[in-house]
Design an enzyme around this catalytic site. Structure first.
Site, PDB file in Angstrom:
ATOM      1  N   CYS A  75       0.749  -1.140  -0.154  1.00  0.00           N
ATOM      2  CA  CYS A  75      -0.215   0.048   0.174  1.00  0.00           C
ATOM      3  C   CYS A  75       1.150   1.341  -0.115  1.00  0.00           C
ATOM      4  O   CYS A  75       1.177   1.504   1.138  1.00  0.00           O
ATOM      5  CB  CYS A  75      -1.039  -0.058   0.684  1.00  0.00           C
ATOM      6  SG  CYS A  75      -1.531   0.958   1.310  1.00  0.00           S
ATOM      7  N   THR A  77       0.348   4.418   0.154  1.00  0.00           N
ATOM      8  CA  THR A  77       0.111   5.360   1.548  1.00  0.00           C
ATOM      9  C   THR A  77       0.721   4.877   2.737  1.00  0.00           C
ATOM     10  O   THR A  77       2.097   5.067   3.613  1.00  0.00           O
ATOM     11  CB  THR A  77      -1.080   6.130   1.914  1.00  0.00           C
ATOM     12  OG1 THR A  77      -1.684   5.946   0.387  1.00  0.00           O
ATOM     13  CG2 THR A  77      -2.203   6.501   3.060  1.00  0.00           C
ATOM     14  N   CYS A 182      -0.275   4.036  -6.022  1.00  0.00           N
ATOM     15  CA  CYS A 182      -1.677   2.620  -5.844  1.00  0.00           C
ATOM     16  C   CYS A 182      -1.514   1.813  -6.258  1.00  0.00           C
ATOM     17  O   CYS A 182      -2.352   1.558  -7.538  1.00  0.00           O
ATOM     18  CB  CYS A 182      -2.758   4.222  -5.459  1.00  0.00           C
ATOM     19  SG  CYS A 182      -3.803   2.902  -4.540  1.00  0.00           S
TER      20      CYS A 182
END
Length: 259
Positions: A75, A77, A182
């Site tokens: 991921c 983030t 992403c």
């Protein structure tokens, strides 16, 4: 020396399946535990504190409870926000962080007009900003795609097509490179290509998988048992039907011949 312990893979949802595909291709004998935190998806709109706290909870389950020998943050983030904190806590466990493949553009097609798509959390992170300005080609548009990962996660096909047309349509015919910042975004490459035309896509799944292979080799942690590894899928949703749907979609994408 080898290790039959599994590799833990963490994502805010099922988007990390794009990393899982590359990891399994490079390291087919490894066992994996994939944790999909769909109940908290998306991470891109959460505070740093929320993301770090949640990643610690998942890491505890994967490393301390399930005995994973490495942790892959599939991921962007979570990688940008929590990797450093996780490495400080788990000094004896390799923690692998993914990052947008902007350097690949620098290496392979630095002159081409580049579109970087990422979550707001990734775009605003200090880690990404350092990477971005280090390889900035003065011919790049940076887009924080709020809500895009959610549409992909929930498989809302018609809304996804409209979102991409509204967001990317103005770049049709102008873009050569698209950085997918992403892990959910590669799932929508075919839809993006319909809007943008024939473009070069770049994502970080191969890079992080190669680092996983190299470090496990260096630390003599590879599973050389000689059999195809297994994948255990865990989803954080309390809804049994939702868990089943997520698992079925995860393995469906994982086993697609092309992505």
């Amino acid at each position: 020396m080898s290790s039959s312990r599994p590799v833990g893979v963490l994502d805010s949802g099922i988007g990390g399946v794009t990393v899982m595909r590359e990891a399994q291709r490079l390291l087919p004998n490894e066992d994996y535990i994939f944790f999909s935190d769909s109940v908290n998806n998306p991470y891109g709109d959460k505070s740093d504190e929320e993301i770090i706290s949640r990643c610690f909870e998942i890491a505890h389950l994967l490393i301390d409870v399930r005995g994973c020998k490495a942790l892959v943050l599939a991921c962007n983030t979570a990688s940008a926000k929590a990797a450093d904190a996780l490495r400080k806590k788990y000094k004896d466990t390799p923690v692998f962080a993914i990052e947008p493949a902007y350097k690949m553009v620098h290496d392979l097609n630095p002159e081409g007009f580049t579109l970087v798509l990422a979550t707001r959390g990734t775009v605003n992170s200090e880690k990404f900003r350092r990477l971005y300005y280090r390889y900035y080609n003065h011919n790049t548009a940076l887009l924080a795609c709020v809500g895009l990962a959610d549409l992909i996660e929930q498989d809302r096909a018609e809304e996804l097509k409209k979102y991409l047309e509204d967001t990317l349509g103005k770049y049709r015919g102008r873009v050569q490179n698209v950085v997918l910042g992403c892990t959910h975004y590669p799932i929508a490459k075919a839809d993006m290509r319909e809007v943008l035309g024939d473009v070069n896509f770049f994502d970080g799944s191969l890079g992080i998988s190669k680092r996983l292979r190299d470090i496990l080799t260096e630390k003599e942690l590879l599973n050389d048992g000689g059999k195809q590894g297994e994948i255990i899928f865990i989803d954080s949703s309390p809804d049994k039907e939702m868990k089943k749907q997520k698992e079925e979609r995860f393995f469906s994408i994982l086993n697609e011949e092309t992505l």
